[in-house]
Design a protein around this motif. Sequence first.
Motif, short mmCIF file in Angstrom:
data_model
loop_
_atom_site.label_atom_id
_atom_site.label_comp_id
_atom_site.label_asym_id
_atom_site.label_seq_id
_atom_site.Cartn_x
_atom_site.Cartn_y
_atom_site.Cartn_z
N HIS A 17 -5.65 1.64 10.32
CA HIS A 17 -6.45 0.58 9.98
C HIS A 17 -7.68 0.55 10.71
N HIS A 74 0.74 2.65 11.65
CA HIS A 74 0.00 2.33 10.37
C HIS A 74 -1.02 1.59 10.57
N GLU A 75 -0.34 0.19 11.15
CA GLU A 75 -1.61 -0.76 11.17
C GLU A 75 -2.75 -0.42 12.11
N CYS A 135 1.07 0.52 1.45
CA CYS A 135 0.04 -0.11 1.90
C CYS A 135 -0.41 -1.31 0.91
N LEU A 136 -0.70 -2.41 1.54
CA LEU A 136 -1.32 -3.50 0.50
C LEU A 136 -2.55 -2.99 -0.09
N GLN A 175 -8.55 -5.00 6.44
CA GLN A 175 -8.03 -5.23 5.10
C GLN A 175 -8.60 -6.26 4.56
#
Length: 179
Positions: A147, A143-144, A101-102, A52
């Motif tokens: 990525h 979730h993480e 999510c950022l 990210q």
Amino acid sequence: MAVREILKMGDLRLLRVAQVVTAFDTDALHLLITDLLDTMRAADGAGLAAPQIGVDSQLVIFGTDSINPRYPQAPVVPRTVLINPVITPLSADQTEDWEGCLSVPGLRGKVPRFEQIRYTGFDQYGDPIDRTVAGFHARVVQHECDHLLGMLYPMRMCDFSQFGFTSVLFPELADAADD
Ligand code: NI
């Protein structure tokens, strides 16, 4: 120490399968983790993955030491640095809940995730991590770690009627952040 730019959905760097980390306890690794922590804190994130901020490495951070204003109902997940993670679902049961999510600012969606998982990996010193978790903790990890596979949460969604702007879905969180 630096707050780094967070890549947004549409950036192809978010769709890569990240590279395995091979060197632990290095200056470069510690610097990366400091930047991730600074960036996550500045954005009130529940977690952040190296891709990210444009870094192609299998490294995620998540958790807080206190209640997160973006997820005030969520239980506290211990602050963790997780490298080269492997996730094993402990049953086929999945539950749906809201995620943000950022890299997908301003939106939330309901995402199915495994309810109970075991995850293994390493911390920044190369020491092993092996945890069995459920619920919100399990959701954050899935979730993480997604990525690192080039997956963003909308790609996991089944029902797009459960997708919308945070300010509309959760007006009480409107001033929490534009995420
Ligand atoms: Ni995310």
